[in-house]
Design a protein around this motif. Structure first.
Motif, PDB file in Angstrom:
ATOM      1  N   GLU A 119       0.852  -1.189   0.000  1.00  0.00           N
ATOM      2  CA  GLU A 119       0.000   0.000   0.000  1.00  0.00           C
ATOM      3  C   GLU A 119       0.885   1.236   0.000  1.00  0.00           C
ATOM      4  N   LEU A 120       0.596   2.152  -0.910  1.00  0.00           N
ATOM      5  CA  LEU A 120       1.297   3.433  -0.958  1.00  0.00           C
ATOM      6  C   LEU A 120       0.276   4.537  -0.752  1.00  0.00           C
ATOM      7  N   TRP A 121       0.439   5.275   0.340  1.00  0.00           N
ATOM      8  CA  TRP A 121      -0.453   6.386   0.655  1.00  0.00           C
ATOM      9  C   TRP A 121       0.197   7.689   0.199  1.00  0.00           C
ATOM     10  N   ILE A 122      -0.535   8.465  -0.582  1.00  0.00           N
ATOM     11  CA  ILE A 122      -0.010   9.703  -1.143  1.00  0.00           C
ATOM     12  C   ILE A 122      -0.627  10.888  -0.413  1.00  0.00           C
ATOM     13  N   ALA A 123       0.234  11.735   0.109  1.00  0.00           N
ATOM     14  CA  ALA A 123      -0.201  12.859   0.939  1.00  0.00           C
ATOM     15  C   ALA A 123      -0.536  14.072   0.070  1.00  0.00           C
ATOM     16  N   THR A 124      -1.662  13.983  -0.607  1.00  0.00           N
ATOM     17  CA  THR A 124      -2.127  15.126  -1.391  1.00  0.00           C
ATOM     18  C   THR A 124      -3.632  15.047  -1.560  1.00  0.00           C
ATOM     19  N   GLY A 125      -4.239  16.196  -1.747  1.00  0.00           N
ATOM     20  CA  GLY A 125      -5.641  16.273  -2.100  1.00  0.00           C
ATOM     21  C   GLY A 125      -5.812  16.822  -3.501  1.00  0.00           C
ATOM     22  N   ASN A 126      -4.685  17.022  -4.211  1.00  0.00           N
ATOM     23  CA  ASN A 126      -4.690  17.580  -5.558  1.00  0.00           C
ATOM     24  C   ASN A 126      -5.068  16.486  -6.560  1.00  0.00           C
ATOM     25  N   LYS A 127      -6.212  16.641  -7.192  1.00  0.00           N
ATOM     26  CA  LYS A 127      -6.723  15.608  -8.097  1.00  0.00           C
ATOM     27  C   LYS A 127      -5.807  15.402  -9.299  1.00  0.00           C
ATOM     28  N   GLY A 128      -5.204  16.498  -9.778  1.00  0.00           N
ATOM     29  CA  GLY A 128      -4.301  16.387 -10.914  1.00  0.00           C
ATOM     30  C   GLY A 128      -3.069  15.568 -10.587  1.00  0.00           C
ATOM     31  N   LYS A 129      -2.506  15.802  -9.421  1.00  0.00           N
ATOM     32  CA  LYS A 129      -1.337  15.030  -8.996  1.00  0.00           C
ATOM     33  C   LYS A 129      -1.698  13.553  -8.813  1.00  0.00           C
ATOM     34  N   LEU A 130      -2.844  13.311  -8.169  1.00  0.00           N
ATOM     35  CA  LEU A 130      -3.252  11.920  -7.935  1.00  0.00           C
ATOM     36  C   LEU A 130      -3.420  11.164  -9.242  1.00  0.00           C
ATOM     37  N   VAL A 134      -1.040   9.059  10.978  1.00  0.00           N
ATOM     38  CA  VAL A 134      -2.294   8.291  11.028  1.00  0.00           C
ATOM     39  C   VAL A 134      -2.206   6.974  10.245  1.00  0.00           C
ATOM     40  N   LYS A 135      -1.105   6.773   9.524  1.00  0.00           N
ATOM     41  CA  LYS A 135      -0.855   5.519   8.813  1.00  0.00           C
ATOM     42  C   LYS A 135       0.565   5.042   9.146  1.00  0.00           C
ATOM     43  N   PRO A 136       0.812   4.708  10.431  1.00  0.00           N
ATOM     44  CA  PRO A 136       2.180   4.448  10.889  1.00  0.00           C
ATOM     45  C   PRO A 136       2.847   3.225  10.279  1.00  0.00           C
ATOM     46  N   ASN A 137       2.066   2.286   9.773  1.00  0.00           N
ATOM     47  CA  ASN A 137       2.658   1.051   9.241  1.00  0.00           C
ATOM     48  C   ASN A 137       2.719   1.020   7.720  1.00  0.00           C
ATOM     49  N   ALA A 138       2.371   2.128   7.088  1.00  0.00           N
ATOM     50  CA  ALA A 138       2.267   2.155   5.628  1.00  0.00           C
ATOM     51  C   ALA A 138       3.463   2.848   4.984  1.00  0.00           C
ATOM     52  N   TRP A 139       3.606   2.623   3.689  1.00  0.00           N
ATOM     53  CA  TRP A 139       4.479   3.460   2.870  1.00  0.00           C
ATOM     54  C   TRP A 139       3.735   4.767   2.613  1.00  0.00           C
ATOM     55  N   VAL A 140       4.402   5.887   2.879  1.00  0.00           N
ATOM     56  CA  VAL A 140       3.763   7.196   2.713  1.00  0.00           C
ATOM     57  C   VAL A 140       4.640   8.079   1.827  1.00  0.00           C
ATOM     58  N   LEU A 141       4.006   8.732   0.867  1.00  0.00           N
ATOM     59  CA  LEU A 141       4.723   9.627  -0.046  1.00  0.00           C
ATOM     60  C   LEU A 141       4.157  11.033   0.059  1.00  0.00           C
ATOM     61  N   GLY A 142       5.037  11.983   0.350  1.00  0.00           N
ATOM     62  CA  GLY A 142       4.662  13.395   0.344  1.00  0.00           C
ATOM     63  C   GLY A 142       5.547  14.124  -0.640  1.00  0.00           C
TER      64      GLY A 142
END
Length: 201
Positions: A2-13, A61-69
């Protein structure tokens, strides 16, 4: 994974989803899927500062995940590298893309900027499940056109003409960006490192 992406930008997502579509075993999630999630203000002095703020806030809030900012922006040489970290808010805290583009063109006209050299810059921070921090950076050089042209993309894409091209990013489209953009460069560096470490885990 699981890769969680730290954005709310729809274009980036959408760009991330398209770029990662061919990568096996990666599931993409984003901060908007977390009920009650509140993003911290992007008040850093650099792209790295803001990318780290985003990644750490989501990691909490997602301590066990891969997180990308990541944080990215446009730097215009003749404007002392503005709008820079203020790219998304250049014309105001809640400015639309069209308002930011309009202000950029107006400022370049007022200051008679020539040459119109610019670059997009992206800094990406990935925090691994065991809290390692990986940092990647990409740049795409080009010039600012005289007016907005094209319907694809977001942000400053309608006025940014990459080096060795005659069309704006908004004309060249997502396929071009997935191959050449500042964001794609940083993402590809992440994927290379990911491929190098996953077999040992």
């Amino acid at each position: 994974m699981e890769l969680w992406i730290a954005t709310g930008n729809k274009g980036k997502l959408e760009e991330y989803r398209m770029a990662l579509r061919a990568v096996p075993d990666i599931q993409i999630f984003h901060q908007g899927e977390i009920k009650g999630f509140t993003a911290r203000p992007e008040d850093g002095q650099t792209f790295l500062d803001n990318a780290r703020i985003k990644a750490k806030t989501l990691k909490a809030v997602k301590p066990n995940a891969w997180v990308l900012g990541e944080d990215a922006g446009l730097e215009v040489v003749g404007l002392n590298n503005l709008p820079g970290v203020h790219s998304a808010r250049y014309a105001g805290p809640k400015a639309a893309d069209s308002e930011n583009v309009a202000k950029l063109l107006k400022m370049m006209q007022i200051r008679n900027v020539s040459p119109r050299t610019a670059q997009f810059k992206c800094v990406t921070v990935v925090i691994t499940p065991d809290n390692q921090e990986w940092i990647f950076e990409g740049t795409m050089k080009g010039t600012i056109g005289p007016k907005a042209v094209g319907q694809m993309g977001f942000g400053y894409d309608p006025v940014f003409v990459p080096d060795n091209e005659t069309k704006t990013l908004a004309e060249l489209g997502p396929g071009y960006k997935i191959q050449h953009s500042h964001r794609a460069q940083a993402l590809n560096q992440f994927l290379e490192k990911l491929n190098s470490v996953l077999p040992q885990q």
